[in-house]
Design an enzyme around this catalytic site. Structure first.
Site, mmCIF file in Angstrom:
data_model
loop_
_atom_site.group_PDB
_atom_site.id
_atom_site.type_symbol
_atom_site.label_atom_id
_atom_site.label_comp_id
_atom_site.label_asym_id
_atom_site.label_seq_id
_atom_site.Cartn_x
_atom_site.Cartn_y
_atom_site.Cartn_z
ATOM 1 N N CYS A 1 50.998 34.846 40.480
ATOM 2 C CA CYS A 1 50.404 35.569 39.448
ATOM 3 C C CYS A 1 51.570 35.397 38.434
ATOM 4 C CB CYS A 1 50.144 36.918 40.001
ATOM 5 S SG CYS A 1 49.638 37.938 38.749
ATOM 6 N N ASN A 2 51.070 34.855 37.376
ATOM 7 C CA ASN A 2 52.032 34.923 36.041
ATOM 8 C C ASN A 2 52.501 36.515 35.876
ATOM 9 O OD1 ASN A 2 51.813 31.984 34.773
ATOM 10 N ND2 ASN A 2 50.091 32.595 36.056
ATOM 11 N N TYR B 1 45.795 43.238 36.954
ATOM 12 C CA TYR B 1 47.094 43.397 36.657
ATOM 13 C C TYR B 1 47.315 43.157 35.172
ATOM 14 C CZ TYR B 1 48.862 43.324 41.617
ATOM 15 O OH TYR B 1 49.157 43.487 42.880
ATOM 16 N N GLY B 2 46.593 42.109 34.487
ATOM 17 C CA GLY B 2 46.912 41.767 32.987
ATOM 18 C C GLY B 2 46.786 42.870 32.179
ATOM 19 N N HIS C 1 44.005 32.770 38.071
ATOM 20 C CA HIS C 1 42.715 32.683 37.995
ATOM 21 C C HIS C 1 41.934 31.350 37.280
ATOM 22 C CE1 HIS C 1 43.184 36.807 39.261
ATOM 23 N NE2 HIS C 1 41.867 36.948 39.555
ATOM 24 N N CYS D 1 47.336 31.593 34.017
ATOM 25 C CA CYS D 1 47.108 32.826 34.752
ATOM 26 C C CYS D 1 46.314 32.021 35.940
ATOM 27 C CB CYS D 1 45.994 33.704 33.985
ATOM 28 S SG CYS D 1 45.035 34.711 35.130
ATOM 29 N N ASP E 1 48.571 38.029 44.650
ATOM 30 C CA ASP E 1 48.353 37.876 43.588
ATOM 31 C C ASP E 1 47.346 39.158 43.398
ATOM 32 O OD1 ASP E 1 47.132 36.988 40.938
ATOM 33 O OD2 ASP E 1 45.340 36.556 41.863
ATOM 34 N N SER E 2 46.697 39.492 42.132
ATOM 35 C CA SER E 2 45.908 40.530 41.849
ATOM 36 C C SER E 2 44.710 40.553 42.570
ATOM 37 C CB SER E 2 45.787 40.757 40.429
ATOM 38 O OG SER E 2 45.094 39.730 39.743
HETATM 39 N N1 DGL Z 1 46.064 36.114 38.317
HETATM 40 C C1 DGL Z 1 46.899 36.712 37.571
HETATM 41 C C2 DGL Z 1 47.905 35.853 36.738
HETATM 42 O O1 DGL Z 1 48.237 34.735 36.967
HETATM 43 C C3 DGL Z 1 46.528 38.022 36.639
HETATM 44 C C4 DGL Z 1 44.918 38.225 36.430
HETATM 45 C C5 DGL Z 1 44.938 39.776 36.277
HETATM 46 O O2 DGL Z 1 44.915 40.334 37.315
HETATM 47 O O3 DGL Z 1 44.736 40.206 35.222
HETATM 48 O O4 DGL Z 1 48.593 36.452 35.732
#
Ligand code: DGL
Length: 255
Positions: free
Chosen positions: A69-70, A38-39, A181, A179, A6-7
């Site tokens: 991580c989506n 990552y988003g 998080h 997401c 994940d990020s």
């Molecule tokens: N946890 C990540 C997701 O499921 C991304 C969060 C991020 O890094 O912006 O998309």
């Protein structure tokens, strides 16, 4: 060994599900905190970064990788599946289960900018929710707050008010936590939103999929947790968010 990416700390919401289904498997988690979020990154950037992480995990002996991580799934899973000889399991916003649950025919999708802007997401909606109202909402502040270990309080209230209240006013009765998080904010959301609102979180479904692909235990199962950011801060987050994974994390230096 099963690699999990994940990020940052968000994928721990998925790792804890995998760990509770498969405590006798070797797991190696990388939270790419140095590159979080990552988003807001382009697909090219996410692909090139997940390649680096995949190659590292392959060197460590991974024979299955979970993109917890989506954003990474939507941006990179097709590329990774085409270029590496092991299976990848990804996660996507749970549009299908949400479409089954809604009574108001309006669903809210909380996810990152990267996840919502993908062709893959549009396909999900047109396959499973064509006749529904689908209201999307990127929530970058949620990621920042979870990464800071803030799970409740005025900053969370303010972010919920900004992001979610308009969706509730628009008649949404199911909210997709798209997401990894966001599940860490479930209690705060539950407290603040009307009781009839239901949440969809796909972490458990991912764990079941992993179980299907890896039915046999590992001898000498191990749990390794690494961050590409500062170790101490990540360890504190881990203790707060998933004390059951009370493993010691270390810093991973990657170029
Ligand atoms: N946890 C990540 C997701 O499921 C991304 C969060 C991020 O890094 O912006 O998309």
């Amino acid at each position: 060994m099963i690699g999990v990416i994940d990020s940052g700390i968000g994928g721990i919401s998925v790792l804890r599900e995998i760990y509770s289904h498969l405590p006798d498997h070797s797991l190696h988690y990388i939270g790419d905190t140095a590159w979080c979020p990552y988003g807001s990154k382009s697909y090219e950037e996410i692909i090139s970064r997940t390649r680096v992480l995949t190659e590292y995990l392959l060197e460590q002996g991974a024979d299955l990788i979970v993109l917890a991580c989506n954003s990474a799934t939507i941006a990179a899973i097709e590329y990774l599946r085409a270029h590496y000889p092991i299976p990848f399991i990804g996660m996507e916003p749970g549009v299908k289960p949400a479409a089954k649950l809604t009574k108001s025919n309006a669903i809210g999708v909380l996810a990152t900018e990267a996840s919502l802007s993908g062709e893959k997401f549009l396909r999900l909606v047109s396959t499973h929710a064509q006749n529904l109202r689908v209201i999307t909402q990127p929530c970058p502040r949620f990621v920042e707050l979870v990464e800071a270990g803030t799970l409740d309080g005025p900053e969370i209230d303010f972010a919920i008010e900004q992001y979610i209240d308009p969706l509730i006013e628009a008649g949404v009765d199911v909210l997709i936590l798209g997401c990894s998080h966001y599940p860490f904010l479930k209690n705060a959301l539950r407290k603040r939103l009307p009781q009839e609102i239901q949440f969809i979180d796909t972490g458990e479904a991912i764990a079941r999929r992993v179980e299907e692909l890896k039915p046999f235990k590992d001898q000498n199962a191990s749990l390794v947790i690494q961050t590409t950011g500062p170790q101490e801060k990540f360890q504190q987050l881990l203790n707060l968010l998933a004390p059951e994974l009370s493993s010691t994390c270390s810093t991973l230096h990657l170029s």
